[in-house]
Design a protein around this motif. Structure first.
Motif, short mmCIF file in Angstrom:
data_model
loop_
_atom_site.label_atom_id
_atom_site.label_comp_id
_atom_site.label_asym_id
_atom_site.label_seq_id
_atom_site.Cartn_x
_atom_site.Cartn_y
_atom_site.Cartn_z
N ASN A 121 73.69 -4.62 13.92
CA ASN A 121 74.25 -5.00 15.94
C ASN A 121 74.71 -6.23 15.75
O ASN A 121 74.78 -7.00 16.62
N HIS A 122 74.79 -7.11 14.52
CA HIS A 122 75.17 -8.64 15.01
C HIS A 122 76.55 -8.16 14.02
O HIS A 122 77.00 -9.60 13.86
N THR A 123 77.37 -7.50 14.00
CA THR A 123 78.77 -7.70 13.51
C THR A 123 79.54 -8.25 15.37
O THR A 123 78.98 -7.38 16.10
N THR A 126 79.85 -4.99 17.30
CA THR A 126 78.64 -4.04 17.83
C THR A 126 77.68 -4.60 18.30
O THR A 126 76.62 -3.90 18.31
N SER A 127 77.74 -5.96 18.94
CA SER A 127 76.49 -6.99 19.58
C SER A 127 75.86 -6.60 20.50
O SER A 127 74.98 -6.91 21.11
N SER A 128 76.65 -5.31 21.27
CA SER A 128 76.82 -4.34 22.47
C SER A 128 76.10 -3.84 22.51
O SER A 128 74.97 -2.83 24.12
N ASP A 131 69.67 -2.46 18.41
CA ASP A 131 69.53 -1.93 16.68
C ASP A 131 68.86 -0.65 16.97
O ASP A 131 67.96 -0.42 17.33
N SER A 215 82.13 -5.89 23.33
CA SER A 215 81.09 -7.24 21.97
C SER A 215 81.86 -7.52 21.67
O SER A 215 80.92 -9.27 21.51
N GLN A 219 80.02 -12.30 23.07
CA GLN A 219 79.72 -12.85 21.58
C GLN A 219 80.01 -14.07 22.46
O GLN A 219 78.67 -15.22 22.19
N SER A 222 77.79 -15.41 24.98
CA SER A 222 76.38 -15.98 24.64
C SER A 222 76.52 -17.04 24.18
O SER A 222 75.91 -17.18 23.92
#
Length: 222
Positions: A121-123, A126-128, A131, A215, A219, A222
């Motif tokens: 989930n670090h791309t 996919t951050s939304s 993990d 996502s 990002q 954030s």
């Protein structure tokens, strides 16, 4: 965010992808395969379908479309790129991602609601998601089996570059149940299932796919 969605001759999920982009709170920008300009977009989606009728190999001709010259160069500079189904095949043919997608091991076209686990989930795409979180999105493919040599597979696993993995029965024979991967930098993601078909409760299996389209903005905020 302005997200470009490329239409190739034979694309059939480009309109769905554009709608998912808008539902995710972004502006959808239509890009044509013959374009030499990405129109200053913040990200690009290569949608599903049967570009150029899947002649030669899936994605093999699209890889040489003028727009892909721009996409490849921009991806090298860090532009987020998401390839869905046929888009994943095009990314592999373009060598933006390793490996290849081949005929399903059962030799039949698969169309089902598929359970998928988010492994990375670090791309930007996919951050939304949490993990290890599990989602249900649509899978529809005839050449969806991801393959690579053992060294490549081990590297993808060791570097955390498997983005998504099939949960339960493997629907297409994909090695190590891989449903999606990312490049070393993490900005390019290829995904065989279709998150754009799971962004509304009215159509599809729910809204689990929406995170792929929220996502990017999350990002930035954030």
């Amino acid at each position: 965010m302005r997200i470009g969605v490329v239409t190739f001759p034979g694309s059939l999920d480009d309109v769905d992808a554009q709608r998912a982009v808008r539902i995710g709170g972004n502006e959808a920008v239509a890009l044509w395969h013959g374009d030499h300009d990405l129109q200053g977009v913040d990200a690009v989606v290569l949608p599903g379908g049967f570009s150029y009728g899947d002649y030669l190999r899936c994605g093999a001709i699209s890889r040489f479309s003028p727009v892909m010259t721009e996409v490849i160069e921009a991806a090298g500079r860090g532009l987020p790129v998401l390839g869905i189904c046929n888009g994943f095949q095009i990314l592999c043919e373009s060598h933006l991602l390793p490996g290849a997608l081949i005929r399903n091991d059962h030799r039949k076209f698969a169309c089902l609601d598929q359970r998928v686990r988010i492994e990375n989930n670090h791309t930007p795409w996919t951050s939304s998601y949490a993990d290890g979180g599990e989602i249900t999105i649509v899978l529809k493919n005839g050449e969806g089996s991801y393959v690579a040599d053992t060294e490549t597979l081990d590297r993808l696993e060791g570097e955390g570059r498997v983005v998504a993995r099939y949960v339960g029965e493997n629907p297409n024979g994909s090695q190590r149940h891989i449903a999606g991967i990312t490049n070393e930098r993490g900005n390019v993601v290829g995904l065989m299932p279709h998150p754009e078909h799971a962004v509304e409760d009215l159509c599809g299996p729910g809204t689990d796919g929406l995170g792929f389209f929220t996502s990017l903005a999350a990002q930035v905020l954030s």
